[in-house]
Scaffold this motif. Structure first.
Motif, short mmCIF file in Angstrom:
data_model
loop_
_atom_site.label_atom_id
_atom_site.label_comp_id
_atom_site.label_asym_id
_atom_site.label_seq_id
_atom_site.Cartn_x
_atom_site.Cartn_y
_atom_site.Cartn_z
N MET A 1 9.96 -6.31 7.30
CA MET A 1 11.16 -6.29 8.12
C MET A 1 11.60 -7.71 8.43
SD MET A 1 11.66 -5.01 12.07
CE MET A 1 11.90 -3.29 11.79
N ARG A 2 12.91 -7.92 8.30
CA ARG A 2 13.50 -9.20 8.70
C ARG A 2 14.57 -8.90 9.75
NH1 ARG A 2 15.64 -11.41 3.19
NH2 ARG A 2 15.94 -9.17 2.84
N VAL A 3 14.43 -9.53 10.91
CA VAL A 3 15.36 -9.31 12.01
C VAL A 3 16.41 -10.41 11.99
CG1 VAL A 3 15.63 -9.05 14.51
CG2 VAL A 3 13.54 -8.23 13.38
N VAL A 4 17.69 -10.01 12.04
CA VAL A 4 18.78 -10.97 12.03
C VAL A 4 19.64 -10.76 13.28
CG1 VAL A 4 18.85 -11.19 9.52
CG2 VAL A 4 20.20 -9.41 10.63
N ALA A 5 20.20 -11.86 13.77
CA ALA A 5 21.04 -11.77 14.96
C ALA A 5 22.28 -10.95 14.68
CB ALA A 5 21.42 -13.17 15.44
N GLU A 6 22.82 -11.11 13.48
CA GLU A 6 24.04 -10.39 13.10
C GLU A 6 24.00 -10.10 11.62
OE1 GLU A 6 28.92 -11.02 13.16
OE2 GLU A 6 27.58 -12.64 13.76
N LEU A 7 24.43 -8.91 11.23
CA LEU A 7 24.50 -8.53 9.82
C LEU A 7 25.97 -8.60 9.40
CD1 LEU A 7 22.74 -7.57 7.46
CD2 LEU A 7 23.20 -5.22 8.18
N LYS A 8 26.27 -9.52 8.50
CA LYS A 8 27.65 -9.72 8.07
C LYS A 8 27.92 -8.96 6.78
CE LYS A 8 27.71 -14.35 10.08
NZ LYS A 8 27.88 -15.81 9.82
N MET A 9 29.21 -8.77 6.51
CA MET A 9 29.61 -8.00 5.33
C MET A 9 28.97 -8.56 4.06
SD MET A 9 33.41 -7.34 3.72
CE MET A 9 34.00 -6.46 5.16
N GLY A 33 16.74 -1.75 1.82
CA GLY A 33 17.11 -2.86 2.68
C GLY A 33 16.18 -3.04 3.86
N ASP A 34 15.92 -4.30 4.22
CA ASP A 34 15.01 -4.59 5.33
C ASP A 34 15.56 -5.62 6.31
OD1 ASP A 34 14.83 -6.89 3.81
OD2 ASP A 34 12.63 -6.91 3.74
N LEU A 35 16.89 -5.79 6.31
CA LEU A 35 17.54 -6.67 7.29
C LEU A 35 17.97 -5.84 8.50
CD1 LEU A 35 19.85 -9.06 5.20
CD2 LEU A 35 17.68 -9.60 6.30
N TYR A 36 17.30 -6.01 9.61
CA TYR A 36 17.54 -5.20 10.81
C TYR A 36 18.27 -6.04 11.86
CZ TYR A 36 14.46 -1.51 9.07
OH TYR A 36 13.90 -0.50 8.33
N PRO A 37 19.53 -5.69 12.18
CA PRO A 37 20.23 -6.42 13.24
C PRO A 37 19.52 -6.26 14.58
CG PRO A 37 21.74 -5.06 11.96
CD PRO A 37 20.37 -4.65 11.57
N SER A 38 19.43 -7.32 15.33
CA SER A 38 18.72 -7.27 16.62
C SER A 38 19.39 -6.30 17.58
CB SER A 38 18.64 -8.67 17.23
OG SER A 38 19.94 -9.24 17.36
N SER A 39 20.72 -6.18 17.52
CA SER A 39 21.42 -5.25 18.42
C SER A 39 21.07 -3.80 18.07
CB SER A 39 22.93 -5.46 18.33
OG SER A 39 23.39 -5.28 17.00
N PHE A 40 20.89 -3.52 16.78
CA PHE A 40 20.48 -2.18 16.36
C PHE A 40 19.08 -1.86 16.87
CE2 PHE A 40 18.17 0.15 12.88
CZ PHE A 40 18.67 1.41 13.18
N LEU A 41 18.17 -2.79 16.74
CA LEU A 41 16.81 -2.58 17.23
C LEU A 41 16.80 -2.39 18.74
CD1 LEU A 41 14.84 -5.18 15.07
CD2 LEU A 41 14.92 -2.69 14.78
N ALA A 42 17.67 -3.12 19.45
CA ALA A 42 17.72 -2.99 20.91
C ALA A 42 18.23 -1.62 21.34
CB ALA A 42 18.61 -4.08 21.49
#
Length: 295
Positions: A1-9, A33-42
């Motif tokens: 899992m990779r956590v990103v602040a924002e997932l862009k287009m 896919g393993d890019l998880y937006p931090s807001s989604f996880l929250a």
């Protein structure tokens, strides 16, 4: 899992292209896919391990060798729990959202009823994802920002392939848990092939795929319990020279399902799947083999 602040287009998916297209095949991995937006996880009630239960971890890596064979590989970078592109664009459960869904949303599909719509409600059949309702606007934004570009890119690749070769074959790549609650999971095969019960591709393609996989030592089942989802159904038009085949790999073959790590045998499984793809792309298309079998 990779956590990103924002997932862009532009982060939504990647197309890995061969130096030159050599075969009328396109491979895609829509759930790896393993890019998880931090807001989604929250917004989720699940921890960082449970949220990954629907992720087809490492499937894109298993099929990376197809690019050297001359076929493009499309791989999603957003996780399935965030957005599922193997659904209609608006299969949405109104109970999940604050606000009113648009009138064109499909709120009555079996997949929505099971919690597995375009914006999923659950992972692993029963694990609720969200701590509370999410805004309708957020769901619609995910669809516009990631779902639509993914399918637009897939359509372009298939159209280009069809124009170049006169045929186009989509191999939709997935993985499955080694166990689940259903009785059908007992004695689950290594690989399950799905052609929507004979409607999404010519018979020669699935028969060839099954034969090659068995020769490589895999146990194979066809259409049960996975016959193919929206991608296979939507893009498979055999009478038009467009074929779609779903492949599900048993995760126990190549990964530690609790730790989300590749097993020591990962490279060997990857090698065997590359051999599978090498032989599959030689299925006779140029002489009308697939077209004739579809008639």
């Amino acid at each position: 899992m990779r956590v990103v602040a924002e997932l862009k287009m532009e982060d939504g998916f990647e197309i890995v292209e061969p130096a030159e297209p050599k075969v009328p095949f396109v491979f895609d991995s829509p759930h790896s896919g393993d890019l998880y937006p931090s807001s989604f996880l929250a917004s989720s009630r699940l921890d960082s391990s449970r949220i990954r239960l629907s992720e087809d971890a490492f499937v894109d890596r298993l099929f990376a060798g197809v690019v050297e064979l001359g076929a493009p590989l499309v791989r999603a970078r957003f996780p399935r729990a965030f957005l599922d592109v193997n659904r209609e664009p608006y299969e949405l459960d109104p109970k999940m959202f604050s606000g009113r869904l648009p009138s064109y949303a499909n709120v009555r599909s079996l997949r929505v009823a099971g919690g597995l719509g375009t914006i999923a409600r659950v992972v692993s059949e029963t694990e609720e994802i969200y701590a509370g309702p999410i805004p309708v606007e957020e769901a619609l934004q995910r669809i516009e920002t990631f779902y639509r570009p993914y399918h637009a890119a897939l359509r372009r690749l298939l159209a280009r392939t069809h124009l170049r070769f006169g045929q186009a074959v989509l191999i939709d790549c997935h993985s499955m848990p080694s166990t689940c609650r259903s009785a059908e999971a007992r004695g689950r095969a290594d690989i399950i092939l799905g052609d929507r019960y004979g409607t999404s591709c010519a018979r020669i393609l699935i028969e060839s795929a099954a034969s090659i996989l068995r020769d490589l030592g895999f146990t194979v089942s066809i259409n049960k319990p996975y016959a193919g989802g929206f991608i296979t159904e939507h893009y498979g038009r055999p009478s038009r020279g467009l074929h779609a085949l779903q492949i599900e790999i048993n995760r126990a073959l190549y990964m530690d399902e609790r730790r989300y790590e590749p097993l020591a045998v990962f490279g060997e499984v990857q090698r065997r799947l590359t051999l599978f793809a090498r032989d599959l792309v030689d299925t006779p298309i140029a002489d009308g083999g697939l077209a004739a079998a579809a008639e």
